[in-house]
Design an enzyme around this catalytic site. Structure first.
Site, mmCIF file in Angstrom:
data_model
loop_
_atom_site.group_PDB
_atom_site.id
_atom_site.type_symbol
_atom_site.label_atom_id
_atom_site.label_comp_id
_atom_site.label_asym_id
_atom_site.label_seq_id
_atom_site.Cartn_x
_atom_site.Cartn_y
_atom_site.Cartn_z
ATOM 1 N N LYS A 135 12.068 4.466 -9.034
ATOM 2 C CA LYS A 135 12.621 3.920 -7.793
ATOM 3 C C LYS A 135 12.778 2.414 -7.954
ATOM 4 O O LYS A 135 11.817 1.654 -7.880
ATOM 5 C CB LYS A 135 11.721 4.214 -6.590
ATOM 6 C CG LYS A 135 12.503 4.032 -5.306
ATOM 7 C CD LYS A 135 11.685 3.559 -4.120
ATOM 8 C CE LYS A 135 11.448 2.082 -4.051
ATOM 9 N NZ LYS A 135 12.643 1.229 -3.892
ATOM 10 N N GLU A 175 0.485 -3.030 -11.254
ATOM 11 C CA GLU A 175 0.726 -4.414 -11.712
ATOM 12 C C GLU A 175 1.093 -5.197 -10.471
ATOM 13 O O GLU A 175 2.186 -5.013 -9.935
ATOM 14 C CB GLU A 175 1.906 -4.463 -12.689
ATOM 15 C CG GLU A 175 1.758 -3.613 -13.921
ATOM 16 C CD GLU A 175 1.036 -4.329 -15.037
ATOM 17 O OE1 GLU A 175 0.446 -5.400 -14.786
ATOM 18 O OE2 GLU A 175 1.063 -3.806 -16.154
ATOM 19 N N CYS A 187 5.367 -12.660 -11.398
ATOM 20 C CA CYS A 187 4.000 -12.349 -10.993
ATOM 21 C C CYS A 187 3.000 -13.227 -11.736
ATOM 22 O O CYS A 187 1.939 -13.523 -11.220
ATOM 23 C CB CYS A 187 3.719 -10.885 -11.255
ATOM 24 S SG CYS A 187 4.276 -10.393 -12.875
ATOM 25 N N GLU A 225 0.001 -16.065 -2.997
ATOM 26 C CA GLU A 225 1.157 -16.019 -3.889
ATOM 27 C C GLU A 225 2.414 -16.388 -3.095
ATOM 28 O O GLU A 225 2.699 -15.784 -2.067
ATOM 29 C CB GLU A 225 1.306 -14.610 -4.460
ATOM 30 C CG GLU A 225 2.462 -14.504 -5.429
ATOM 31 C CD GLU A 225 2.583 -13.118 -6.024
ATOM 32 O OE1 GLU A 225 2.529 -12.126 -5.269
ATOM 33 O OE2 GLU A 225 2.750 -13.026 -7.262
HETATM 34 P P1 NAP Z 1 7.021 -5.055 -3.011
HETATM 35 O O1 NAP Z 1 7.519 -5.394 -1.677
HETATM 36 O O2 NAP Z 1 5.617 -4.649 -3.156
HETATM 37 O O3 NAP Z 1 8.008 -3.924 -3.547
HETATM 38 C C1 NAP Z 1 7.914 -3.397 -4.845
HETATM 39 C C2 NAP Z 1 8.524 -2.022 -4.866
HETATM 40 O O4 NAP Z 1 7.751 -1.151 -4.035
HETATM 41 C C3 NAP Z 1 9.950 -1.954 -4.327
HETATM 42 O O5 NAP Z 1 10.665 -1.008 -5.086
HETATM 43 C C4 NAP Z 1 9.736 -1.474 -2.903
HETATM 44 O O6 NAP Z 1 10.856 -0.812 -2.355
HETATM 45 C C5 NAP Z 1 8.586 -0.500 -3.103
HETATM 46 N N1 NAP Z 1 7.826 -0.197 -1.890
HETATM 47 C C6 NAP Z 1 7.738 -0.924 -0.745
HETATM 48 N N2 NAP Z 1 6.957 -0.291 0.144
HETATM 49 C C7 NAP Z 1 6.538 0.858 -0.435
HETATM 50 C C8 NAP Z 1 5.703 1.931 -0.012
HETATM 51 N N3 NAP Z 1 5.132 1.938 1.189
HETATM 52 N N4 NAP Z 1 5.487 2.963 -0.861
HETATM 53 C C9 NAP Z 1 6.035 2.964 -2.088
HETATM 54 N N5 NAP Z 1 6.854 1.976 -2.536
HETATM 55 C C10 NAP Z 1 7.091 0.929 -1.726
HETATM 56 O O7 NAP Z 1 7.191 -6.248 -4.036
HETATM 57 P P2 NAP Z 1 8.483 -7.115 -4.281
HETATM 58 O O8 NAP Z 1 8.570 -8.087 -3.146
HETATM 59 O O9 NAP Z 1 9.639 -6.275 -4.612
HETATM 60 O O10 NAP Z 1 8.085 -7.850 -5.640
HETATM 61 C C11 NAP Z 1 7.344 -9.003 -5.655
HETATM 62 C C12 NAP Z 1 5.884 -8.715 -5.945
HETATM 63 O O11 NAP Z 1 5.748 -8.000 -7.155
HETATM 64 C C13 NAP Z 1 5.085 -9.964 -6.125
HETATM 65 O O12 NAP Z 1 3.883 -9.885 -5.418
HETATM 66 C C14 NAP Z 1 4.798 -10.008 -7.607
HETATM 67 O O13 NAP Z 1 3.667 -10.721 -7.970
HETATM 68 C C15 NAP Z 1 4.741 -8.593 -7.968
HETATM 69 N N6 NAP Z 1 5.044 -8.381 -9.373
HETATM 70 C C16 NAP Z 1 4.021 -8.078 -10.215
HETATM 71 C C17 NAP Z 1 4.260 -7.902 -11.558
HETATM 72 C C18 NAP Z 1 3.137 -7.572 -12.506
HETATM 73 O O14 NAP Z 1 3.400 -7.130 -13.584
HETATM 74 N N7 NAP Z 1 1.902 -7.741 -12.126
HETATM 75 C C19 NAP Z 1 5.544 -8.000 -12.051
HETATM 76 C C20 NAP Z 1 6.570 -8.297 -11.175
HETATM 77 C C21 NAP Z 1 6.293 -8.477 -9.825
HETATM 78 P P3 NAP Z 1 12.017 -1.541 -1.507
HETATM 79 O O15 NAP Z 1 11.776 -3.015 -1.563
HETATM 80 O O16 NAP Z 1 13.256 -1.124 -2.172
HETATM 81 O O17 NAP Z 1 11.939 -0.990 -0.115
#
Ligand code: NAP
Ligand code: MG
Length: 505
Positions: free
Chosen positions: A189, A264, A298, A399
């Site tokens: 997804k 992650e 991240c 963050e």
């Molecule tokens: P996010 O809001 O947590 O979303 C990540 C993914 O999860 C998206 O595909 C989102 O879908 C999905 N999602 C949202 N709610 C969900 C739920 N209730 N159940 C299942 N899936 C759900 O994060 P983001 O804003 O896209 O990305 C930024 C974050 O990712 C930052 O905090 C960053 O630090 C972290 N990150 C971590 C790493 C690592 O390797 N540690 C790498 C990259 C990013 P939709 O948005 O399409 O609705």
């Protein structure tokens, strides 16, 4: 990140206007007929329309993946055949390199240089796992008496893989490559904001010979499709990259079916510069550490700790170089810093900066949304350096996920470690010093999954990537990732000539 040779990207050679879901080896439209638009954050323009998966589509994808895993041939292929197909995926990606770079830039607004490195790394990830899987094997273990024990690695099953918008193709590669190398089936997804390159990667997997149902791509909302995958009893594992709050929510819900979970999550990574560091290298590396990918990483080194003896000199150089960073056309090879993913994220960043000002911090450079000539409808933020901060401030603890760094002074190693570890996160960290023994001491004491010593890069194919504390658990990009996509089966046999009669009856 890998460095790649400069190539000329033919702007807008990509003409496709509609993107399908990939379910059971076919490009299909959503059962509901729903679609969504994806935007170019640099210009605010619509790039393409994408079929929007619903729960019904997620169910179809799960059944396809389940069927491929339970009755299909992929997991039964000899390992060298799976390996060959992974290499084929890499070579098709290489042949379509410019197209992937271009799409990634359009969908994310990131700079050409960043996109090229990430597409190159995604290719190398498939090559890495094509090799790694060949050496991934069970063990023979010492047991007493006339017994023998060996283990086998079996694929864990159907894996839901949920990825964020900041590295859409690279995150898809980090997830798909080890999972299918291990013999699993996947349902990916992508983030709604950036679905395009993951869809293309799914198409490439099919073209390379991955059988139907093994790789399914279902762009749709996290709360609907993501949730459905996480809760479904026929999904064996969920691998998630995203924010810490969503990660916690996923872990709680996945527990109901005892899914295997890899998370992650977020970070607030420290970057420590000692007085004996090569100052210019430390300035340049720290600049890259925070402003690469427009700070939307991240493992962005967003807390900069500088020894008091060099603080003034370092900060002056750092601020001067920050001012020289070029924002603008992401396709321009001179551009250092690309766009922010959307207006919402610009507002999030701006609110953090405003909170720092209210808390009494000093903005040394930047501090507001950027205006870029020719890109007025896009989403931009000025690279921002904040000083005069302390660990009670939100801007130091949380963050931000944007081009914003806080700088603080420290007086000795002990204080540097204390400050660096004073966070709920534990993903990346960096130390700059010419003293090798000191670098080792720091590396030993930092509570983080990754320590960069005099080095601005956090990940290469083969290096473990993942967090301590609330940055999640499980490691990606490395050999041990294969353990997270396999179960270990232990086989114990008796080879004595006398029958065993353990009850003695
Ligand atoms: P996010 O809001 O947590 O979303 C990540 C993914 O999860 C998206 O595909 C989102 O879908 C999905 N999602 C949202 N709610 C969900 C739920 N209730 N159940 C299942 N899936 C759900 O994060 P983001 O804003 O896209 O990305 C930024 C974050 O990712 C930052 O905090 C960053 O630090 C972290 N990150 C971590 C790493 C690592 O390797 N540690 C790498 C990259 C990013 P939709 O948005 O399409 O609705
Ligand atoms: Mg987009």
């Amino acid at each position: 990140m890998s460095t790649v040779q400069e190539i000329k990207v033919e702007k807008l050679s990509m003409k496709r206007e509609f993107y399908h879901l990939i379910i059971n080896g076919e490009k299909v439209e959503s059962t509901s007929g729903a679609t969504f638009k994806t935007y170019n954050p640099a210009t605010g323009e619509v790039i393409a329309e994408v079929s929007k998966a619903t729960k019904e589509d997620a169910e179809k994808a799960i059944q396809a993946a389940r069927n491929a895993f339970d009755h299909g041939k992929w997991r039964k292929y000899p390992i060298n055949k799976r390996s060959r197909i992974l290499n084929k995926i890499a070579s098709i990606m290489q042949a379509r390199f410019n197209e992937l770079v271009e799409l990634e830039i359009l969908d994310t607004g990131k700079s050409l240089h960043a996109a090229q490195g990430q597409v190159m790394q995604a290719i190398e990830d498939f090559e890495f796992y094509a090799g790694a899987i060949v050496g991934h094997r069970g063990s023979v273990n010492p047991v007493p008496g006339q017994f023998q024990n060996y283990t086998e690695k079996e694929p864990v099953g159907v894996c839901a893989q949920i990825i964020p918008w900041n590295y859409p193709l690279m995150m898809a590669a980090w997830k798909i490559a080890p999972a299918i190398a291990a013999g699993c089936s996947v349902i990916v997804k992508p983030a709604t904001l950036t679905p395009l390159t993951a869809i293309i990667l799914g198409e490439i997997c099919l073209e390379a010979g991955v059988p139907e149902g093994v790789v399914n791509i279902v762009p749709g909302s996290g709360s609907e499709v993501g949730n459905y995958l996480v809760e479904h009893e026929q999904v064996d594992k969920v691998a998630f990259t995203g924010s810490t709050p969503i990660g916690k929510n996923i872990m709680a819900r996945a527990s109901q079916t005892l899914k295997r979970v890899t998370l992650e999550l977020g970070g607030k990574s420290p970057n420590i510069v000692f007085e004996d560091a090569d100052l210019d290298a430390a300035v340049d590396g720290s600049l890259f550490g925070i402003f690469y990918n427009t700070g939307q990483s991240c493992e962005a080194r967003s807390r900069l700790y500088v020894h008091e003896d060099i603080y003034e000199e370092f900060v002056n150089k750092f601020v001067e170089k920050t001012k020289k960073l070029k924002l603008g056309n992401p396709f321009d090879k001179e551009t250092h810093v690309g766009a922010i993913i959307d207006q919402n994220q610009v507002d999030v960043i701006d609110n953090y900066v405003k909170s720092a000002i209210e808390d009494g911090a000093d903005i040394l450079v930047g501090g507001k949304p950027a205006k870029i000539e020719g890109f007025e409808q896009g989403f931009w933020y000025e690279p921002t350096v904040i000083a005069n901060v302390n660990h009670d401030m939100k801007v130091v603890n949380e963050e931000i996920f944007g081009p914003v760094v806080v700088i603080m002074k420290f007086k000795d190693e002990k204080e540097a470690i204390k400050l660096a570890n004073d966070t709920e996160f534990g993903l990346g960290s960096a130390v700059w010093t010419k003293d090798g023994a000191r670098a080792t001491r720091i590396a030993n004491q930092i509570q983080a999954g990754i320590v960069m010593v005099n080095c601005p890069f956090s990940a290469f194919p083969g290096t473990p990537f993942g967090g301590y504390k609330q940055s999640g658990f499980g490691r990606e990009l490395c050999i041990e990732t294969l353990d997270l996509y396999t179960e270990t089966k232990s086989i114990i046999s008796y080879y004595g000539s006398r029958p065993l009669n353990p009850f003695g009856l």
